[in-house]
Design a protein around this motif. Structure first.
Motif, PDB file in Angstrom:
ATOM      1  N   PHE A   1       0.835  -1.202   0.000  1.00  0.00           N
ATOM      2  CA  PHE A   1       0.000   0.000   0.000  1.00  0.00           C
ATOM      3  C   PHE A   1       0.869   1.252   0.000  1.00  0.00           C
ATOM      4  N   GLU A   2       1.933   1.224   0.831  1.00  0.00           N
ATOM      5  CA  GLU A   2       2.867   2.360   0.885  1.00  0.00           C
ATOM      6  C   GLU A   2       3.495   2.612  -0.476  1.00  0.00           C
TER       7      GLU A   2
ATOM      8  N   PHE B   1       8.426  11.279   5.756  1.00  0.00           N
ATOM      9  CA  PHE B   1       7.956  10.894   4.423  1.00  0.00           C
ATOM     10  C   PHE B   1       9.117  10.890   3.430  1.00  0.00           C
ATOM     11  N   ALA B   2      10.024  11.849   3.580  1.00  0.00           N
ATOM     12  CA  ALA B   2      11.158  11.950   2.666  1.00  0.00           C
ATOM     13  C   ALA B   2      12.033  10.702   2.713  1.00  0.00           C
ATOM     14  N   PHE B   3      12.094  10.045   3.864  1.00  0.00           N
ATOM     15  CA  PHE B   3      12.923   8.847   4.006  1.00  0.00           C
ATOM     16  C   PHE B   3      12.203   7.584   3.552  1.00  0.00           C
ATOM     17  N   GLY B   4      10.919   7.697   3.270  1.00  0.00           N
ATOM     18  CA  GLY B   4      10.145   6.524   2.889  1.00  0.00           C
ATOM     19  C   GLY B   4      10.695   5.846   1.643  1.00  0.00           C
TER      20      GLY B   4
ATOM     21  N   ILE C   1      -0.913  10.446   3.351  1.00  0.00           N
ATOM     22  CA  ILE C   1      -1.332   9.070   3.636  1.00  0.00           C
ATOM     23  C   ILE C   1      -0.123   8.127   3.613  1.00  0.00           C
ATOM     24  N   ALA C   2       0.814   8.377   2.700  1.00  0.00           N
ATOM     25  CA  ALA C   2       2.002   7.526   2.585  1.00  0.00           C
ATOM     26  C   ALA C   2       2.848   7.565   3.846  1.00  0.00           C
ATOM     27  N   THR C   3       2.850   8.690   4.549  1.00  0.00           N
ATOM     28  CA  THR C   3       3.673   8.822   5.752  1.00  0.00           C
ATOM     29  C   THR C   3       3.284   7.787   6.798  1.00  0.00           C
ATOM     30  N   PHE C   4       1.985   7.605   7.020  1.00  0.00           N
ATOM     31  CA  PHE C   4       1.544   6.630   8.020  1.00  0.00           C
ATOM     32  C   PHE C   4       1.998   5.221   7.637  1.00  0.00           C
TER      33      PHE C   4
END
Length: 485
Positions: free
Chosen positions: A98-99, A212-215, A365-368
């Motif tokens: 999902f991410e 989020f930037a490190f995702g 949403i991606a951060t979570f």
């Protein structure tokens, strides 16, 4: 060519993984999202990147210890299933997928925005459809093609950033191209409201954007299933994480905010525009656009790879449809690439319907999903360490530093970041969507996996297609992974 259930090919060499490790730290979150982080925290965002980077390094070391011990397809999704239980593995694997889908939506959205620089009259969704089909087709060829793409994409990004840093430092030291004395300098970090211009609250709020930037950096662990020598390559890649964070985030943004006061970065464009313009390069906007387009393409490429390999590993366990185990003759899980491509076409629809708000909605949403996956990696690692001590297994060859204090401190920090998402109104939606997603997964597991009996009781057995022992995993470790709770 008839696709059948098969095995992944170990075609990623040291050069590929080294540059994937570099490229994973340079993406849309840095080039496009760093402006929002600077607006929220001011110069204090540099401290946030250092703190967040230290936590990410611990997450990567935990993942690295597990990946070197068990270099398997599915990586941390399978580790969660083994050490935390089948439900945890199911949630972790699907949340990572999902991410990757959500992050890829943000990346294709950014790509459409960047292409608008040269072709303002072309609808954004047209570019998104084009890039989805092109990257998807390239990912179907072989894992070596993916590795080569990442190598060249990363080379462009790293060269550009190093050039900006060197040029920016030259301006700060020698005053080239400045309109007045002291127009550029480190003093800019403290002269416009101080280092914490938005107070402690602004500093805390910027963590949701910083993380989020490190995702996506966890993709290094995903490569274990296709690395030619994961025992040697993965530790080398992970140990460069602190240097990459200091260079690509702290030093780069520090130079930018020294050249241009932080409060002049309005978020309408990438902060990297400011440093290119200050360098006095006539073609600065065009050069920047090439760099950020490369970053977006690299990110989309990695997103498709990461989600596909996670689904492949989950399908082997019965946690995803069996069709995801089918691979091409060159060892590429073709169905996962097709599904990712279809999901990314949603990005084209979003950009056609809500073009102005698409990126912010998707990124929050991606951060979570990102921090939740990291939390599961840390929990899985703690359980593995306890099992090693309890059953007197052979020690790991790539253990985390400062165990257990640093690991528990990192878990506390990740929980803090999740709390930050819920505390501030503009990120609360991300937490709500994330919690709803987890609830849906629990129901899906109970109704679609557990009741059907498709879930395999062991992750790896004697007939598993992914080689483990010949990649440096001790026999006792393999038996431990094969055993059930």
């Amino acid at each position: 060519m008839t696709p059948t259930p098969g095995i992944l090919q170990r075609g990623l060499g040291a050069r590929h993984i080294r540059f994937m490790a570099l490229g994973s730290a340079i993406g849309t979150g840095l080039f496009y999202g760093s402006a929002a982080a600077i607006q929220t925290g001011g110069p204090a965002v540099l401290l946030a990147y250092m703190i967040g980077g230290a936590a990410v390094f611990m997450v990567m070391r935990a993942l690295g210890e597990m990946a070197v011990r068990h270099p398997i397809a599915g990586s941390f999704g399978q580790y969660a299933a083994r050490y935390l239980g089948p439900l945890a593995g199911f949630i972790t694997g699907w949340t990572y997928t999902f991410e990757m889908i959500i992050v890829a939506l943000a990346d294709v959205t950014a790509f459409g925005i960047y292409m608008g620089f040269w072709f303002p009259d072309v609808e954004r969704w047209i570019w998104i459809v084009a890039v989805v089909f092109i990257i998807g087709a390239l990912n179907l060829l072989s894992v070596k093609v993916f590795g080569e793409l990442e190598f060249w994409f990363t080379l462009v990004k790293v060269t550009a950033i190093i050039g900006m840093i060197v040029g920016g430092i030259a301006i700060i030291v020698f005053g080239f191209n400045t309109q007045s004395e002291n127009a550029s300098g480190v003093a800019n970090l403290f002269s416009h409201g101080g280092f914490f211009p938005n107070g402690f609250e602004g500093f805390v709020a910027c963590f949701s954007i910083v993380m989020f930037a490190f995702g996506g950096i966890e993709i290094i662990g995903i490569t274990a299933g296709e690395a030619e020598d994961p025992k040697r390559m993965i530790p080398r890649a992970i140990n460069t994480v602190p240097v990459r964070i200091l260079l690509f985030y702290v030093l780069t943004l520090g130079v930018i905010m020294s050249l241009v006061p932080w409060n002049t970065l309005d978020g309408e464009s990438s902060p990297f525009v400011a440093i290119f313009s200050t360098l006095g390069i006539p073609a600065a906007p065009a050069i920047l656009n090439v760099v950020v387009i490369t970053a977006a393409l690299s990110a989309i490429n990695s997103d498709i790879f990461g989600a596909g390999r996670m689904l492949f590993g989950m399908a082997q366990q019965g946690q995803a449809p069996r069709v995801f185990t089918r691979v091409t003759a060159s060892g590429v899980p073709w169905m996962t690439v097709v599904v990712m491509g279809a999901a990314l076409l949603v990005g084209a629809y979003l950009n056609a319907v809500i073009p102005e708000n698409a990126f912010l909605l998707i990124a929050s949403i991606a951060t979570f999903a990102t921090v939740w996956v990291w939390l599961m990696i840390l929990f899985s690692h703690v359980r593995m360490k306890r099992e090693i001590a309890r059953e007197s297994l052979l020690p790991s060859e790539f253990p985390v530093p400062l165990w257990p204090i640093a690991s528990y401190a990192t878990i506390g920090f990740i929980i803090f970041v999740i709390g930050v998402l819920g505390w501030f109104e503009n990120t609360r939606t991300a937490l709500i969507v994330g919690l709803v997603w987890l609830a849906v997964l629990v129901v899906a597991y109970a109704t679609l996996v557990r009741t059907t009996g498709r879930m395999k009781p062991a992750l790896i057995d004697e007939t598993a297609p992914i080689p483990v022992v010949d990649r440096g995993v001790a026999r006792g470790d393999e038996m431990a992974l094969n055993s059930t709770e």
